[in-house]
Design an enzyme around this catalytic site. Structure first.
Site, short mmCIF file in Angstrom:
data_model
loop_
_atom_site.label_atom_id
_atom_site.label_comp_id
_atom_site.label_asym_id
_atom_site.label_seq_id
_atom_site.Cartn_x
_atom_site.Cartn_y
_atom_site.Cartn_z
N CYS A 123 0.89 -1.67 15.53
CA CYS A 123 0.99 -1.47 14.08
C CYS A 123 0.39 -2.65 13.32
CB CYS A 123 2.47 -1.29 13.68
SG CYS A 123 2.70 -1.02 11.91
N CYS A 125 5.94 -4.38 16.24
CA CYS A 125 5.42 -3.29 17.08
C CYS A 125 3.94 -3.56 17.36
CB CYS A 125 5.61 -1.94 16.38
SG CYS A 125 7.35 -1.55 16.07
N CYS A 142 6.16 -7.06 7.77
CA CYS A 142 7.21 -6.52 8.62
C CYS A 142 7.44 -7.50 9.77
CB CYS A 142 6.79 -5.15 9.16
SG CYS A 142 8.02 -4.36 10.23
N CYS A 174 3.72 8.33 0.66
CA CYS A 174 4.26 7.42 1.67
C CYS A 174 4.33 6.04 1.02
CB CYS A 174 3.35 7.40 2.90
SG CYS A 174 3.88 6.24 4.18
N CYS A 220 -0.68 3.01 8.62
CA CYS A 220 0.25 2.02 8.12
C CYS A 220 -0.29 0.60 8.24
CB CYS A 220 1.57 2.15 8.88
SG CYS A 220 2.81 0.99 8.37
N GLU A 243 0.83 -1.20 0.00
CA GLU A 243 0.00 0.00 0.00
C GLU A 243 0.86 1.25 0.00
OE1 GLU A 243 -1.73 -1.47 3.74
OE2 GLU A 243 -1.33 0.54 4.51
#
Length: 356
Positions: free
Chosen positions: A124, A121, A117, A110, A338, A97
């Site tokens: 997120c 975190c 990932c 962005c 995000c 994205e």
């Protein structure tokens, strides 16, 4: 006969690399400048669009090289502020994205640096499925190129804060910076590029040595190791003081003020005590703190800080002479935070597959 996987990723070649590659296949060096301009200025998606090259050369390029482009999958435009979020499909079927945000000072995009990932975190959405793979340099470039093609407007600012940890894909990320800011390509000023990291110390120090003029943003999110480790597993690998020392080193080497990103989570890291501790931590640094009201995700029970807590936190930092702003929310009606859109898409796809 060559297979597609054996072809060279032409978009990931710098101009000098392209010159050398063309020489190997028996072409004149001056052709590299023409081809590079088609790829990185005119942003073509097919060798057949390179109309000042002979038909024979275009066919030869198609047989020797792979031209990697992202493809549109979904697009959402905010009715609140015009922010546009794109879901792009990669050649292997994975999706990433990107976001286009329109400001008075120009268009900012962005982009993602990885598919998924592995940093974990807690607040997120990008980390929920773990890391699938790194993005290639060509894929990162084409995120920007495709948004410029679709919008018909020049991109002037880039933030690498989408899905993924750029320092975990360091070589491809660094090459992306060199190519996107090259005067032979889109020539986007490095001063208009910001990269965010959760704090991988060795790579932060390496970045300081690259000679870039980009802004480094540290995802800080807590004023001490204990609290940070609760929401950011990377804190178990790198002590906060070492991370801050790496930020100081980056400022020392580049002269670029470091930005500290701080997502405010209700009752977790938004207390007055946290604000005071953060003030002591950053006292005397030439820095900027960006307060981000966290976007809740359904898989976690974290809640956004109240308006009063956000303002109180900001006031405490200001009283301690810390430069601080509250991030303006963009595209909150289109899952613009995000990882949220990609996660929503993959969840929907999995449900459809189960129901088949």
């Amino acid at each position: 006969m060559q297979s597609i996987t054996e072809k060279i990723d032409i978009k990931a070649l710098t101009l000098e690399e392209l010159k050398a590659s063309l020489k190997i296949i028996g072409e004149k060096e001056f052709r590299a400048k023409q081809i590079y301009e088609w790829l990185h200025v005119k942003l073509v998606r097919d060798f057949e669009e390179m109309t000042n090259l002979s038909k024979e050369l275009r066919a030869k390029l198609a047989s020797e090289y792979e031209l990697i482009c992202v493809n549109d999958l979904e697009r959402y435009e905010s009715k609140m502020d015009g922010t546009v979020k794109y879901l792009f499909r990669l050649s292997d079927g994975n999706v990433v994205e990107c976001v286009l945000m329109k400001y008075h000072h120009g268009n900012s995009v962005c982009i993602s640096s990885q598919v998924g990932c592995r940093m974990g975190c807690r607040f997120c959405a990008s980390t929920l499925g773990g890391l699938t793979r790194n993005l290639k340099t060509s894929e990162m470039l084409d995120e920007v190129y495709q948004i410029q093609r679709l919008s018909g407007e020049r991109v002037s600012n880039i933030v690498i804060m989408g899905t993924g940890e750029p320092m975990d894909n360091y070589d491809n990320f660094v090459k992306f910076i060199r190519m996107i800011s090259s005067s032979d390509g889109l020539n986007i000023s490095q001063r208009n590029i910001t990269v965010s990291t959760c704090g991988i110390v060795p790579k932060m120090r390496a970045l300081a040595e690259e000679g870039f003029a980009i802004t480094l943003a540290l995802s800080l999110h807590a004023p001490n190791d204990e609290e940070r480790a609760k929401i950011m597993p990377v804190a178990n690998s790198y002590q906060l003081q070492d991370v801050l020392n790496a930020c100081d080193y980056y400022y020392e080497k580049t002269g670029r003020r470091v930005s500290y990103e701080y997502s405010l989570v209700d009752g977790v890291n938004d207390t007055a005590a946290c604000a005071k501790e953060l003030s002591r931590l950053l006292k005397g640094k030439n820095c900027h703190v960006n307060l981000i009201p966290v976007n809740p995700i359904k898989e976690r029970d974290y809640k956004r800080s109240t308006g009063n807590n956000i303002q109180n936190f900001k006031n405490i930092l200001e009283k301690n002479r810390i430069n601080v702003t509250i991030r303006r929310e963009m595209g909150s009606d289109i899952n613009a935070a995000c990882g949220q859109l990609r996660k929503s898409y993959t969840d929907k796809t999995m449900v459809q597959e189960v129901n088949l």
